[in-house]
Structure formats: C-alpha cells, structure tokens
Enzyme design. Structure first.
Site, PDB file in Angstrom:
ATOM      1  N   HIS A 147      12.576 -16.266 -14.051  1.00 20.43           N
ATOM      2  CA  HIS A 147      13.633 -17.223 -13.554  1.00 20.43           C
ATOM      3  C   HIS A 147      14.043 -17.282 -12.352  1.00 20.43           C
ATOM      4  O   HIS A 147      14.146 -16.219 -11.460  1.00 20.43           O
ATOM      5  CB  HIS A 147      15.091 -16.814 -14.409  1.00 20.43           C
ATOM      6  CG  HIS A 147      16.021 -17.802 -14.416  1.00 20.43           C
ATOM      7  ND1 HIS A 147      17.240 -17.511 -14.482  1.00 20.43           N
ATOM      8  CD2 HIS A 147      15.937 -19.367 -14.102  1.00 20.43           C
ATOM      9  CE1 HIS A 147      18.077 -18.620 -14.059  1.00 20.43           C
ATOM     10  NE2 HIS A 147      17.010 -19.797 -14.102  1.00 20.43           N
ATOM     11  N   ASP A 187      -0.477 -30.159  -0.499  1.00 19.33           N
ATOM     12  CA  ASP A 187      -1.751 -30.883  -0.071  1.00 19.33           C
ATOM     13  C   ASP A 187      -2.473 -30.120   0.700  1.00 19.33           C
ATOM     14  O   ASP A 187      -2.340 -28.943   0.865  1.00 19.33           O
ATOM     15  CB  ASP A 187      -1.293 -32.034   0.569  1.00 19.33           C
ATOM     16  CG  ASP A 187      -0.376 -32.012   2.009  1.00 19.33           C
ATOM     17  OD1 ASP A 187      -0.758 -30.807   2.664  1.00 19.33           O
ATOM     18  OD2 ASP A 187       0.247 -32.625   2.250  1.00 19.33           O
ATOM     19  N   HIS A 198      10.772 -31.258   6.214  1.00 20.48           N
ATOM     20  CA  HIS A 198       9.357 -30.527   6.069  1.00 20.48           C
ATOM     21  C   HIS A 198       9.152 -29.261   6.736  1.00 20.48           C
ATOM     22  O   HIS A 198       8.561 -28.235   6.055  1.00 20.48           O
ATOM     23  CB  HIS A 198       8.126 -31.527   6.653  1.00 20.48           C
ATOM     24  CG  HIS A 198       6.798 -31.119   6.259  1.00 20.48           C
ATOM     25  ND1 HIS A 198       6.300 -31.321   5.165  1.00 20.48           N
ATOM     26  CD2 HIS A 198       5.893 -30.660   7.083  1.00 20.48           C
ATOM     27  CE1 HIS A 198       5.232 -30.695   5.112  1.00 20.48           C
ATOM     28  NE2 HIS A 198       4.726 -30.322   6.446  1.00 20.48           N
ATOM     29  N   TYR A 244       2.685 -35.123   3.092  1.00 18.24           N
ATOM     30  CA  TYR A 244       3.906 -35.016   2.490  1.00 18.24           C
ATOM     31  C   TYR A 244       3.807 -34.646   1.041  1.00 18.24           C
ATOM     32  O   TYR A 244       4.738 -34.895   0.543  1.00 18.24           O
ATOM     33  CB  TYR A 244       4.809 -35.582   3.098  1.00 18.24           C
ATOM     34  CG  TYR A 244       5.144 -35.446   4.714  1.00 18.24           C
ATOM     35  CD1 TYR A 244       5.679 -34.509   5.245  1.00 18.24           C
ATOM     36  CD2 TYR A 244       4.590 -36.800   5.366  1.00 18.24           C
ATOM     37  CE1 TYR A 244       5.663 -34.387   6.677  1.00 18.24           C
ATOM     38  CE2 TYR A 244       4.848 -36.925   6.878  1.00 18.24           C
ATOM     39  CZ  TYR A 244       5.240 -35.485   7.251  1.00 18.24           C
ATOM     40  OH  TYR A 244       5.363 -35.355   8.929  1.00 18.24           O
ATOM     41  N   SER A 245       2.609 -34.643   0.600  1.00 17.67           N
ATOM     42  CA  SER A 245       2.435 -34.514  -0.949  1.00 17.67           C
ATOM     43  C   SER A 245       2.635 -32.911  -1.316  1.00 17.67           C
ATOM     44  O   SER A 245       1.485 -32.421  -1.679  1.00 17.67           O
ATOM     45  CB  SER A 245       1.092 -35.016  -1.472  1.00 17.67           C
ATOM     46  OG  SER A 245       1.062 -36.380  -1.139  1.00 17.67           O
ATOM     47  N   ASN A 246       3.816 -32.363  -1.289  1.00 14.32           N
ATOM     48  CA  ASN A 246       4.049 -31.270  -1.485  1.00 14.32           C
ATOM     49  C   ASN A 246       5.395 -31.127  -2.367  1.00 14.32           C
ATOM     50  O   ASN A 246       6.481 -31.645  -2.368  1.00 14.32           O
ATOM     51  CB  ASN A 246       4.485 -30.301  -0.098  1.00 14.32           C
ATOM     52  CG  ASN A 246       3.137 -30.564   0.688  1.00 14.32           C
ATOM     53  OD1 ASN A 246       2.299 -30.226   0.368  1.00 14.32           O
ATOM     54  ND2 ASN A 246       3.587 -31.110   2.027  1.00 14.32           N
TER      55      ASN A 246
END
Length: 134
Positions: A20, A28, A101, A123-125
C-alpha cells in the site's frame, strides 16, 4: 499459465510485490531513471510497446488508489492523454495529483520501480500509487 493478460515475468513479480502506497511509474522512452531505482525496460523500438498498452495491461493486476501526472502532459496533450482521461473517468486510476515534470522526476527517485516503454511522445509518464484490495 497465468489467466491474466500480463505475461512479463519481471513486471508481474513487481506488481505482486507492491505494498500500500508504493509507487510504480510507467514512462516514455526518454524519461531518466534515477540510480538505485529498479528498471523494467520493455522498450523494443520507437512506439513498441506503447504507453497505453503497457498501462492497461498493468492495470489488469494492480490495484491503484491514485496517480500522478505532469502538468506538461495537459499542455502538450500526447495521444496517451485521451486514454488516461477515460481510465480516470472510469475510476481505474483513483485520485489524481499533478506536479511539474521536474517534480515528477524527483518523485521517481522514491519509486519502487520504473517501467520504460517504447513510447516516444513527450510527457507520456504516470506514477501509480498502489492501493489495497480490502
């Protein structure tokens, strides 16, 4: 043989080891991985595997209570954003938090692991915060 779609041994082991509040990042191909953080590198070539496919597959096994995205994702709007919005609307990603970012890179230092995709859209994170099933 497993019944769920996730077949990658290292990734399945990682999801099974989460407690948890642990953070798992899916990133990316350009996101830096801090020293000492486990890397599961799935990147094969540009776009393979893509961010959305990896995320959706991880979600078949991982209970998520929240997620963190960079503000820049909403400015640049990479193709994965539409899928993220749909997953968020369905409740699959829990509560959302946004950071810059640079702050997301700082957060990555405390991740249990980072999964690198072949995604080449900036920015595909996402940082996924593990929940519990009880």
């Amino acid at each position: 043989m497993k019944k769920t779609p996730l077949l990658n041994i290292a990734l399945s082991r990682l999801v099974a080891s989460l407690g948890h509040g642990d953070v798992l990042m899916i990133v990316d191909a350009g996101m830096p991985v801090p020293p000492g953080v486990e890397l599961i590198d799935l990147a094969l070539t540009r776009g393979v595997p893509d961010f959305t496919t990896v995320l959706e597959t991880v979600l078949t096994e991982m209970q998520v209570e929240g997620h963190v995205l960079a503000d820049e994702m909403f400015v640049k709007q990479p193709p994965a954003l539409a899928a993220l919005e749909a997953l968020h609307a369905s409740g699959a990603l829990g509560a959302r938090r946004q950071l810059s970012h640079d702050e997301l890179k700082v957060l990555s230092r405390s991740a249990k692991a980072i999964v690198r995709t072949g995604e080449c859209q900036p920015y595909s994170n996402i940082a996924l915060v593990a929940g519990v099933v009880f």
